[in-house]
Design a protein around this motif. Structure first.
Motif, short mmCIF file in Angstrom:
data_model
loop_
_atom_site.label_atom_id
_atom_site.label_comp_id
_atom_site.label_asym_id
_atom_site.label_seq_id
_atom_site.Cartn_x
_atom_site.Cartn_y
_atom_site.Cartn_z
N UNK A 18 0.81 -1.21 0.00
CA UNK A 18 0.00 0.00 0.00
C UNK A 18 0.85 1.27 0.00
N UNK A 19 2.10 1.17 0.43
CA UNK A 19 2.95 2.35 0.53
C UNK A 19 3.30 2.92 -0.83
N UNK A 20 3.24 2.12 -1.87
CA UNK A 20 3.61 2.57 -3.20
C UNK A 20 2.40 2.89 -4.07
N UNK A 21 1.25 2.99 -3.48
CA UNK A 21 0.05 3.23 -4.27
C UNK A 21 -0.17 4.70 -4.50
N UNK A 22 -0.71 5.01 -5.68
CA UNK A 22 -1.01 6.39 -6.02
C UNK A 22 -2.14 6.45 -7.03
N UNK A 23 -2.71 7.65 -7.14
CA UNK A 23 -3.75 7.95 -8.12
C UNK A 23 -3.25 9.09 -8.97
N UNK A 31 0.11 10.16 -3.85
CA UNK A 31 0.58 8.93 -3.22
C UNK A 31 -0.16 8.78 -1.89
N UNK A 32 -0.49 7.54 -1.52
CA UNK A 32 -1.13 7.32 -0.23
C UNK A 32 -0.59 6.06 0.42
N UNK A 33 -0.55 6.09 1.75
CA UNK A 33 -0.06 4.96 2.52
C UNK A 33 -0.68 4.99 3.91
N UNK A 34 -0.70 3.83 4.56
CA UNK A 34 -1.14 3.75 5.94
C UNK A 34 -0.05 3.03 6.74
N UNK A 57 -4.11 4.01 13.37
CA UNK A 57 -3.48 3.96 12.06
C UNK A 57 -3.25 5.39 11.59
N UNK A 58 -2.17 5.62 10.85
CA UNK A 58 -1.89 6.94 10.28
C UNK A 58 -2.00 6.86 8.77
N UNK A 59 -2.88 7.69 8.22
CA UNK A 59 -2.99 7.84 6.77
C UNK A 59 -2.05 8.96 6.35
N UNK A 60 -1.23 8.72 5.33
CA UNK A 60 -0.28 9.70 4.83
C UNK A 60 -0.54 9.91 3.34
N UNK A 61 -0.76 11.17 2.95
CA UNK A 61 -0.99 11.54 1.55
C UNK A 61 0.12 12.50 1.12
N UNK A 62 0.62 12.32 -0.10
CA UNK A 62 1.61 13.23 -0.67
C UNK A 62 1.14 13.58 -2.09
N UNK A 63 0.86 14.86 -2.30
CA UNK A 63 0.37 15.33 -3.60
C UNK A 63 1.51 15.93 -4.40
N UNK A 64 1.57 15.56 -5.68
CA UNK A 64 2.63 16.05 -6.56
C UNK A 64 2.02 16.55 -7.85
N UNK A 65 2.75 17.47 -8.50
CA UNK A 65 2.32 18.04 -9.78
C UNK A 65 3.45 17.86 -10.77
#
Length: 144
Positions: A18-23, A31-34, A57-65
Motif C-alpha cells: 500500500x505504501x507505493x500506491x497512487x492515483x 501517493x497514499x499509505x497507511x 493507524x496513520x494515513x499519509x498523503x503526498x500530492x505532486x504536480x
C-alpha cells in the motif's frame, strides 16, 4: 531528508504494497499509505503530533504536480474524508497538512480494531487544482 523517508527510517518499518500506491489525475499524482502508529518511534510521533497506539493507524498523503518535463514536484494540498467499517461505522478524518523541507503531506490518524476491514475515502484538492481528486481503498488492519 524527506519526511516520509524519515518516518520510515525512524520507525524501522518495511513498506507494504500500500505504501507505493497512487492515483493520477491529469498533471497531479497523489501517493497514499497507511502505517500502524506503534511503528513510529516516540520521537517521530511527537514531532508530528501523532499518538502511538496499537489500534491507531496513520494515513499519509503526498500530492505532486508534473512540471513541463514530466517530473513530479510536491505541492500543498487540503483533504477531507472518512474511514468506515463494513458495519457502517464512519469516522471523519481530521486531515491536516505537514511540511518537511520542500515536501508537503496531509496526514490523519484513525482508530481500528484488530483484523478490521476499513474503507478509506478521501478527496484531495492540490493547490492550484480546480477539482478534488478522489482516493478510495479498502484495507484490513491488524494491531501490533
Amino acid at each position: 531528508m524527506r519526511w516520509w523517508s524519515a518516518l520510515v527510517l525512524a520507525g524501522g518499518i518495511a513498506l507494504s504494497a500500500h505504501a507505493e500506491q497512487y492515483v493520477d489525475a491529469g498533471r497531479y499524482r497523489v501517493h497514499y499509505a497507511t502505517i500502524n502508529t506503534t511503528q513510529l518511534t516516540p520521537e517521530v510521533a511527537r514531532q508530528f503530533g501523532v499518538e502511538r497506539s496499537g489500534g491507531r493507524i496513520l494515513l499519509v498523503l503526498n500530492t505532486q504536480q508534473a512540471d513541463e518535463n514530466g517530473r513530479f514536484q510536491s505541492v500543498p494540498a487540503t483533504a477531507s474524508g472518512t474511514a468506515s467499517t463494513l458495519l457502517g461505522h464512519v469516522q471523519t478524518l481530521a486531515l491536516r497538512p505537514v511540511r518537511e523541507a520542500e515536501v508537503h503531506y496531509v496526514i490523519a490518524p484513525f482508530d481500528t480494531l484488530d483484523g478490521e476491514y476499513m474503507t478509506i475515502d478521501v478527496r484531495v484538492l492540490p493547490s492550484g487544482a480546480n477539482a478534488p481528486i478522489r482516493i478510495q481503498f479498502r484495507q484490513q488492519f491488524y494491531r501490533d
